[in-house]
Design a protein around this motif. Structure first.
Motif, PDB file in Angstrom:
ATOM      1  N   SER A  30       0.668  -1.770   0.377  1.00 45.09           N
ATOM      2  CA  SER A  30      -0.423   0.168   0.226  1.00 45.09           C
ATOM      3  C   SER A  30       1.078   0.893   0.021  1.00 45.09           C
ATOM      4  CB  SER A  30      -0.595   0.190   1.169  1.00 45.09           C
ATOM      5  OG  SER A  30      -0.519  -0.054   2.860  1.00 45.09           O
ATOM      6  N   GLY A  31       2.151   1.420   0.422  1.00 49.06           N
ATOM      7  CA  GLY A  31       2.875   2.237   0.473  1.00 49.06           C
ATOM      8  C   GLY A  31       4.002   3.163  -0.926  1.00 49.06           C
ATOM      9  N   THR A  32       3.412   1.193  -1.920  1.00 47.84           N
ATOM     10  CA  THR A  32       3.483   1.643  -3.485  1.00 47.84           C
ATOM     11  C   THR A  32       3.837   2.910  -4.039  1.00 47.84           C
ATOM     12  OG1 THR A  32       5.059  -0.671  -2.586  1.00 47.84           O
ATOM     13  CG2 THR A  32       5.056   0.310  -4.786  1.00 47.84           C
ATOM     14  N   PRO A  33       3.741   3.622  -4.407  1.00 45.41           N
ATOM     15  CA  PRO A  33       2.970   3.976  -5.868  1.00 45.41           C
ATOM     16  C   PRO A  33       2.279   3.253  -6.675  1.00 45.41           C
ATOM     17  CG  PRO A  33       5.244   5.611  -5.523  1.00 45.41           C
ATOM     18  CD  PRO A  33       4.831   4.362  -4.937  1.00 45.41           C
ATOM     19  N   SER A  34       1.229   3.461  -7.114  1.00 45.87           N
ATOM     20  CA  SER A  34       0.502   2.469  -7.979  1.00 45.87           C
ATOM     21  C   SER A  34       1.224   2.768  -9.423  1.00 45.87           C
ATOM     22  CB  SER A  34      -1.079   2.629  -7.303  1.00 45.87           C
ATOM     23  OG  SER A  34      -1.926   4.134  -7.970  1.00 45.87           O
ATOM     24  N   GLY A  35       2.397   3.277  -9.994  1.00 45.10           N
ATOM     25  CA  GLY A  35       2.752   3.648 -11.171  1.00 45.10           C
ATOM     26  C   GLY A  35       4.237   3.689 -10.891  1.00 45.10           C
ATOM     27  N   ALA A  36       4.287   4.344 -12.230  1.00 44.64           N
ATOM     28  CA  ALA A  36       5.937   3.797 -11.822  1.00 44.64           C
ATOM     29  C   ALA A  36       6.242   5.175 -13.097  1.00 44.64           C
ATOM     30  CB  ALA A  36       6.644   3.372 -13.532  1.00 44.64           C
ATOM     31  N   ALA A  67       6.992  35.554  -3.084  1.00 44.58           N
ATOM     32  CA  ALA A  67       5.553  34.286  -3.135  1.00 44.58           C
ATOM     33  C   ALA A  67       4.768  35.791  -3.389  1.00 44.58           C
ATOM     34  CB  ALA A  67       5.627  33.844  -2.083  1.00 44.58           C
ATOM     35  N   THR A  68       4.824  37.116  -3.834  1.00 39.77           N
ATOM     36  CA  THR A  68       4.083  37.580  -4.190  1.00 39.77           C
ATOM     37  C   THR A  68       3.955  38.185  -5.274  1.00 39.77           C
ATOM     38  OG1 THR A  68       4.891  39.336  -2.391  1.00 39.77           O
ATOM     39  CG2 THR A  68       3.598  38.159  -1.910  1.00 39.77           C
ATOM     40  N   ASP A  69       4.648  37.842  -6.046  1.00 38.45           N
ATOM     41  CA  ASP A  69       4.645  38.722  -7.841  1.00 38.45           C
ATOM     42  C   ASP A  69       3.203  38.218  -8.308  1.00 38.45           C
ATOM     43  OD1 ASP A  69       5.452  36.354  -8.641  1.00 38.45           O
ATOM     44  OD2 ASP A  69       7.046  37.024  -8.822  1.00 38.45           O
ATOM     45  N   ASN A  70       3.168  38.531  -9.666  1.00 34.73           N
ATOM     46  CA  ASN A  70       1.911  38.702 -10.476  1.00 34.73           C
ATOM     47  C   ASN A  70       1.851  37.150 -11.352  1.00 34.73           C
ATOM     48  OD1 ASN A  70       3.394  39.597 -12.827  1.00 34.73           O
ATOM     49  ND2 ASN A  70       2.767  41.082 -13.094  1.00 34.73           N
ATOM     50  N   ALA A  71       3.192  36.402 -10.736  1.00 29.33           N
ATOM     51  CA  ALA A  71       3.479  34.906 -11.279  1.00 29.33           C
ATOM     52  C   ALA A  71       3.954  34.140 -11.169  1.00 29.33           C
ATOM     53  CB  ALA A  71       4.324  35.253 -12.926  1.00 29.33           C
ATOM     54  N   ILE A  72       3.070  32.913 -10.962  1.00 25.82           N
ATOM     55  CA  ILE A  72       3.661  31.372 -10.574  1.00 25.82           C
ATOM     56  C   ILE A  72       4.461  30.300 -11.649  1.00 25.82           C
ATOM     57  CG2 ILE A  72       2.994  29.294  -9.646  1.00 25.82           C
ATOM     58  CD1 ILE A  72       0.200  30.522  -7.913  1.00 25.82           C
ATOM     59  N   ARG A  73       5.790  30.456 -11.419  1.00 24.86           N
ATOM     60  CA  ARG A  73       6.827  29.947 -11.944  1.00 24.86           C
ATOM     61  C   ARG A  73       7.142  28.262 -11.353  1.00 24.86           C
ATOM     62  NH1 ARG A  73       8.324  33.829 -15.552  1.00 24.86           N
ATOM     63  NH2 ARG A  73       7.692  35.783 -15.295  1.00 24.86           N
ATOM     64  N   PRO A  74       6.631  27.444 -11.490  1.00 29.46           N
ATOM     65  CA  PRO A  74       7.117  26.613 -11.277  1.00 29.46           C
ATOM     66  C   PRO A  74       7.900  25.743 -12.357  1.00 29.46           C
ATOM     67  CG  PRO A  74       5.040  25.874 -11.752  1.00 29.46           C
ATOM     68  CD  PRO A  74       5.374  27.302 -11.989  1.00 29.46           C
ATOM     69  N   SER A  75       8.626  24.738 -11.810  1.00 29.50           N
ATOM     70  CA  SER A  75       9.841  24.252 -12.516  1.00 29.50           C
ATOM     71  C   SER A  75      10.070  22.170 -12.344  1.00 29.50           C
ATOM     72  CB  SER A  75      11.248  24.188 -12.822  1.00 29.50           C
ATOM     73  OG  SER A  75      11.541  25.593 -13.622  1.00 29.50           O
ATOM     74  N   LEU A  76       9.420  21.775 -13.557  1.00 28.62           N
ATOM     75  CA  LEU A  76       9.451  20.232 -12.954  1.00 28.62           C
ATOM     76  C   LEU A  76       9.637  19.452 -14.118  1.00 28.62           C
ATOM     77  CD1 LEU A  76       5.289  20.632 -13.193  1.00 28.62           C
ATOM     78  CD2 LEU A  76       6.395  20.679 -11.217  1.00 28.62           C
ATOM     79  N   GLN A  77       9.652  17.725 -13.745  1.00 26.54           N
ATOM     80  CA  GLN A  77      10.281  17.562 -13.943  1.00 26.54           C
ATOM     81  C   GLN A  77       9.638  15.400 -13.684  1.00 26.54           C
ATOM     82  OE1 GLN A  77      13.994  16.166 -12.440  1.00 26.54           O
ATOM     83  NE2 GLN A  77      15.469  18.504 -13.676  1.00 26.54           N
ATOM     84  N   VAL A  78       9.331  14.768 -14.883  1.00 24.24           N
ATOM     85  CA  VAL A  78       8.453  13.500 -14.657  1.00 24.24           C
ATOM     86  C   VAL A  78       9.578  12.548 -14.713  1.00 24.24           C
ATOM     87  CG1 VAL A  78       6.679  11.727 -15.532  1.00 24.24           C
ATOM     88  CG2 VAL A  78       6.300  14.421 -15.467  1.00 24.24           C
ATOM     89  N   VAL A  79       9.318  11.725 -14.142  1.00 21.69           N
ATOM     90  CA  VAL A  79      10.828  10.163 -13.548  1.00 21.69           C
ATOM     91  C   VAL A  79      10.436   9.110 -14.154  1.00 21.69           C
ATOM     92  CG1 VAL A  79      12.708   9.463 -12.556  1.00 21.69           C
ATOM     93  CG2 VAL A  79      12.699  12.078 -13.135  1.00 21.69           C
ATOM     94  N   ASN A  80      10.636   8.289 -14.633  1.00 22.88           N
ATOM     95  CA  ASN A  80      10.301   7.235 -14.828  1.00 22.88           C
ATOM     96  C   ASN A  80      11.012   6.009 -13.840  1.00 22.88           C
ATOM     97  OD1 ASN A  80       9.624   4.492 -15.202  1.00 22.88           O
ATOM     98  ND2 ASN A  80      10.213   4.342 -17.358  1.00 22.88           N
ATOM     99  N   THR A  81      10.284   5.637 -12.539  1.00 27.01           N
ATOM    100  CA  THR A  81      11.246   5.092 -11.611  1.00 27.01           C
ATOM    101  C   THR A  81      11.310   3.065 -11.610  1.00 27.01           C
ATOM    102  OG1 THR A  81       9.461   5.469 -10.524  1.00 27.01           O
ATOM    103  CG2 THR A  81      10.951   6.926  -9.623  1.00 27.01           C
ATOM    104  N   GLY A  82      10.564   3.179 -12.858  1.00 30.16           N
ATOM    105  CA  GLY A  82       9.901   1.492 -13.287  1.00 30.16           C
ATOM    106  C   GLY A  82      11.143   0.855 -14.116  1.00 30.16           C
ATOM    107  N   SER A  83      10.425   0.168 -14.365  1.00 35.59           N
ATOM    108  CA  SER A  83      11.872  -1.069 -15.220  1.00 35.59           C
ATOM    109  C   SER A  83      10.736  -1.014 -16.491  1.00 35.59           C
ATOM    110  CB  SER A  83      11.682  -2.536 -14.612  1.00 35.59           C
ATOM    111  OG  SER A  83      10.502  -2.904 -14.095  1.00 35.59           O
ATOM    112  N   SER A  84       9.781  -0.354 -16.590  1.00 32.53           N
ATOM    113  CA  SER A  84       9.673  -0.229 -18.199  1.00 32.53           C
ATOM    114  C   SER A  84       9.064   0.499 -18.731  1.00 32.53           C
ATOM    115  CB  SER A  84       8.874  -1.411 -18.986  1.00 32.53           C
ATOM    116  OG  SER A  84       7.743  -1.545 -17.911  1.00 32.53           O
ATOM    117  N   ALA A  85       9.401   1.181 -20.449  1.00 34.14           N
ATOM    118  CA  ALA A  85       8.981   2.248 -20.722  1.00 34.14           C
ATOM    119  C   ALA A  85       7.295   2.622 -20.005  1.00 34.14           C
ATOM    120  CB  ALA A  85       9.089   2.429 -22.253  1.00 34.14           C
TER     121      ALA A  85
END
Length: 712
Positions: free
Chosen positions: A559-565, A577-595
Motif C-alpha cells: 500500500s505504500g508503493t505508488p500505484s504507477g512507475a 511569493a507575492t508577485d504576479n506570476a507562479i513559475r514552477p519547474s517540473l520533471q517527470v521521472v520513470n521509476t519503473g523497469s519498462s517504458a
C-alpha cells in the motif's frame, strides 16, 4: 393483445399468452443448450441440464456488480426515459400527436429493452384513491386505442404493449407533486404530500403490479439534492432523519420488497457529501464534495444501503450530464474521458462497479449533439458504459426536453438518426440483433427482424456441429500491477476465429462482469501485498468453454508503493511569493523497469488563485518541446486547504524509458488582470531552488494515482 375491460390482464392470463408466443418461436428456444455470451461457469456437457426461466418469470436480481436472470445468466438493461406521467398532463408527452402503439413498437425495434417512466407521488395517490381522470393530453384521432381512457387505463394499456413487444418497465418517482418542474424540489415530501404518503404510494403501486414481470424495477426517488445551505436538503449518513436519503432507500425498498421480493430497487445518489472530518451541520460549501443532482454516491462507502435479506435486489443509479446542462468545473480546459473517469465518475459512483460492490444503472444521461464539448462528454460516457457493460436509461425519448432534446424529433415519429447512432452501441445486441429482457418475447415482438428474446441468447438454438470446446489461451502474463490492481494479457486461442470472448478467473471466481473480447484485462479492487492466481478461458459463440490457461501467480504492490512507475520533481523558479506570476519547474521521472507512455501521464500543481480573475498558463521551456506539453487550469468544485485550483500538465505523446526523465518543464501562470498572487500557503509550492521529490504534486497514469497525495 388487447385489454380485459380496460384493466391489466391478470398474471394467469399473461402466462397463457406467453405460452402462445413461445409456441411460435423456434422449437429449440426453450432447450437449455447453453448461452452464447456471459455464460456461467457450467461446462459444455452440463448445459443441457440447466434450468430455464418459466414463462412469465422474467424477474431479475444482482450478483456483485452484475444483474442476472432467474437462471443466473447476466443481462444488460439498456433503455431510455419517456416522461409525462410525472407532469401536469398525467400521461406520456407526445400522445397529443404521436400514436402510443407506434412509439412503443419503434422503441423496441430500435433496441430499447427497458423504459424508465417518471411519475409523481401525487398521481400514484390519485390512482390509489380511485381519482384517475381522462387526460387532456391524448389526441383521440391519433390514438383511437386509448381514446376516453383514464391515465391509469392508459398506463395499463401501455404495459400490455410493452409485454407484446418485449420491453420491460421501471417506475421512477420523479417528484412529489404532478408538476412540470417538480423535479427541482430537493426532497421527496412537499406541501400536503408527506414522507409517509411517499412510502404508501410505493406500496400501492407495488401491490397492484406484484404479479406482472413487465414492471421489474422501481427507482425510489429522482435526483434528491441540496447544497450546503439548502433547507430542506437530502443527506446521506447512518441516521434515521427524515432528510437522510440512505434511510429513505432502505425504508421504501424494504416496504416494496415485503410485497414483491423480486423487484429491483434503484437508489440514486444525492448532490453533496461532507469531506473527511466534516459534519452535516456545516453550511460551508467548501466542506463538501459536490456533483450532479443524484450523482453523488460517495456515502455508500461509509453507509451502504441495507435491504436485509433482499440486498441482492439493490442497484445504485447515478445521473450524469454534459456541459450544455451545466458548465461544471471538470469541463475546464483540455478534459477528456480519462479526467472525467478519474475526477468525477470514479470517486462519485464508478468505484461501486470497479470494486464489485453493486450494479450501476445510469438512470439519466444524454443531451444535444453540438459537435463540441457536449458531444465529446456524451461519447466518453457512452464508451465507458459499453466497456463496462453498465446498465443505462438514456434521457430521453421526448423531443421536448429543453436542455437535452430527445431521440424522437418534433413529429413524435421520426428518430434523430445521428443521436441514435451515438446511443446504439450502448444497446444490448447479440449477433446483430437487439436483446429483450423477456425470455419468450423477442424485442420488437413475435416475428421481429431486429430483436431476439433472452432465451435465444442463452439457451439456443445452437449449431449442432459446433460442439467442440475451443482451445485454451496461452502465454498468460502480467503487464502491470499496483497495490489494488493487476493488468493481464494473453495469446489468443489457436482457433481464434471461433472464439467470441474470454473469461478471467481469480482462483475459482470469474472476475469479468462484461465480455472480454480482446486479449487484455485489468482486475481491480484487490488488496495490497496479496498473491492472486489467475487463469483465462475462451468461449465460442455457442457457449462452449475451453479448459483454463496455465495459471499465473501475481502479488500486488504494498500500500505504500505508488500505484504507477513515475514520480515528480520540483523546483521554484520565482523567489517572490507575492508577485504576479507562479513559475514552477517540473520533471517527470520513470521509476519503473519498462517504458511509460507520456500521453497517459498527468501532473497536478495545486495553488490558490487569490481572487476571481481567470488564470492562464504557458510553457516557457521544455526539454521535450513545449509543443508536446498541454496545460489547463482547473478550478476546484470546492476549495481545500492551500488550493482552489490546479494546473494540470499532460503530454501530446512520446515515452520515457526506464529510469528516464522529461528534463526541465519551465511553466508560468498569471491572472487575466495581472494582479498578484500570494503563494505562501499554496499546497504544491516549496521554496526549494534545486530539484527535489514533490509528493505535493500528484501524478496519474491513466485514472490511477501513481505518485504523491492530492489535497483533501
Amino acid at each position: 393483445m388487447g385489454l380485459l375491460s380496460g384493466r391489466r390482464r391478470p398474471h394467469a392470463a399473461r402466462r397463457s399468452i406467453r405460452a402462445l408466443l413461445a409456441a411460435t418461436l423456434t422449437a429449440g428456444l426453450l432447450a437449455a443448450t447453453g448461452p452464447a455470451v456471459w455464460a456461467s461457469e457450467r461446462p459444455a456437457a452440463a448445459r443441457t441440464e440447466a434450468a430455464v426461466a418459466a414463462p412469465g418469470d422474467d424477474w431479475l436480481r444482482t450478483e456483485g456488480n452484475k444483474i442476472v436472470d432467474a437462471n443466473g445468466d447476466e443481462v444488460w438493461l439498456t433503455g431510455a426515459n419517456w416522461f409525462g406521467f410525472n407532469a401536469t398532463e398525467r400521461v406520456f408527452h407526445g400522445l397529443w400527436s404521436g400514436n402510443i402503439t407506434d412509439i412503443t413498437k419503434s422503441m423496441a425495434s430500435r433496441g430499447i429493452n427497458i423504459v424508465r417512466v417518471p411519475i409523481s407521488t401525487q398521481l400514484l395517490l390519485e390512482w390509489k384513491n380511485g381519482q384517475a381522470a381522462v387526460p387532456s393530453g391524448v389526441n383521440a384521432y391519433a390514438n383511437p386505442e386509448i381514446a376516453g381512457k383514464t391515465s391509469l387505463e392508459v398506463f395499463d394499456h401501455w404495459l400490455a404493449l410493452c409485454e407484446q413487444y418485449g420491453i420491460k418497465v421501471m417506475l421512477d418517482v420523479h417528484s412529489a407533486e404532478a408538476d412540470n418542474s417538480g423535479h427541482i424540489h430537493p426532497v421527496w415530501w412537499k406541501g400536503t404530500i408527506t414522507s409517509e404518503d411517499f412510502y404508501t404510494a410505493w406500496e400501492w403501486v407495488t401491490a397492484r403490479y406484484k404479479s406482472d414481470d413487465t414492471l421489474v424495477a422501481m427507482d425510489v426517488k429522482n435526483e434528491p439534492h441540496g447544497t450546503a445551505s439548502t433547507s430542506p436538503r437530502a443527506k446521506w449518513d447512518g441516521s434515521t432523519d427524515q432528510e437522510n436519503f440512505k434511510h429513505v432507500c432502505e425504508t421504501a425498498g424494504k416496504r416494496m420488497l415485503a410485497i414483491n421480493p423480486n423487484l429491483l430497487v434503484l437508489c440514486e445518489g444525492i448532490e453533496i457529501y461532507p469531506k473527511s472530518g466534516v459534519s452535516w451541520t456545516s453550511t460551508t460549501p467548501t466542506d463538501y464534495h459536490s456533483t450532479w443532482w443524484g450523482g453523488n454516491l460517495r456515502g455508500v462507502r461509509d453507509h451502504p444501503v441495507d435491504l436485509g435479506t433482499h440486498n441482492d435486489q439493490l442497484v445504485y443509479s447515478p445521473h450524469d450530464y454534459g456541459p450544455l446542462v451545466h458548465q461544471q468545473p471538470w469541463f475546464t480546459g483540455d478534459w477528456n474521458r480519462t479526467t472525467l473517469e478519474r475526477d468525477v465518475w470514479d470517486p462519485n459512483w464508478l468505484y461501486l462497479h470497479k470494486e464489485n460492490k453493486a450494479p450501476l444503472l445510469i438512470g439519466e444521461w444524454g443531451g444535444f449533439l453540438d459537435g463540441g464539448p457536449n458531444e465529446k462528454w456524451m461519447t466518453a460516457l457512452r464508451d465507458l458504459i459499453v466497456e463496462h457493460r453498465i446498465h443505462q436509461t438514456f434521457w430521453c425519448l421526448n423531443p421536448n426536453s429543453g436542455d437535452t432534446g430527445g431521440l424522437l424529433l418534433g413529429d413524435w415519429k421520426s428518430w434523430d438518426e445521428e443521436k441514435y447512432a451515438l446511443l446504439k452501441p450502448a444497446l444490448w445486441q447479440h449477433e446483430g440483433k437487439f436483446v429483450s429482457l423477456d425470455h419468450q418475447v423477442p424485442l420488437g415482438g413475435v416475428g421481429s427482424s431486429t430483436g431476439i428474446s433472452l432465451s435465444e441468447v442463452y439457451d439456443g438454438p445452437t449449431d449442432p456441429e459446433d460442439t467442440q470446446a475451443p482451445t485454451a489461451p496461452t502465454a498468460l502474463a502480467s503487464t502491470a500491477k499496483t497495490s489494488n490492481s493487476v493488468s493481464l494479457s494473453w495469446t489468443a486461442s489457436t482457433d481464434n476465429v471461433r472464439v467470441a470472448a474470454y473469461d478471467v478467473y481469480r482462483g475459482t471466481t470469474k472476475v469479468n462482469a462484461a465480455l472480454v473480447t480482446g486479449t487484455t484485462y485489468t482486475d481491480t479492487g484487490l488488496s495490497p501485498s496479496t498473491a492472486y492466481s489467475y487463469t483465462v478461458r475462451a468461449r465460442d459463440a455457442s457457449g462452449n468453454v475451453s479448459a483454463p490457461s496455465a495459471a499465473l501467480k501475481v502479488t500486488t504492490e504494498s500500500s505504500g508503493t505508488p500505484s504507477g512507475a513515475v514520480k515528480v520533481r520540483y523546483k521554484n523558479n520565482d523567489a517572490s511569493a507575492t508577485d504576479n506570476a507562479i513559475r514552477p519547474s517540473l520533471q517527470v521521472v520513470n521509476t519503473g523497469s519498462s517504458a511509460v507512455k507520456l500521453d497517459g501521464v498527468a501532473l497536478r500543481y495545486y495553488f490558490t488563485r487569490d481572487g476571481s480573475a481567470s488564470v492562464s498558463a504557458w510553457c516557457d521551456y521544455a526539454a521535450v518541446d513545449c509543443a508536446q506539453v498541454k496545460l489547463r487550469v482547473v478550478p476546484l468544485t470546492t476549495a481545500v486547504s492551500g488550493a482552489d485550483a490546479y494546473l494540470e500538465v499532460t503530454f501530446a505523446g512520446g515515452s520515457l524509458a526506464a529510469g528516464g526523465s522529461t528534463g526541465d518543464l519551465q511553466l508560468r501562470m498569471s491572472k487575466a488582470d495581472w494582479s498578484n498572487f500570494n503563494e505562501a500557503n499554496d499546497y504544491s509550492r516549496t521554496t526549494s531552488t534545486a530539484y527535489t521529490d514533490a509528493p505535493a504534486i500528484p501524478a496519474y497514469t491513466g485514472t490511477a494515482l501513481a505518485w504523491g497525495t492530492p489535497p483533501t
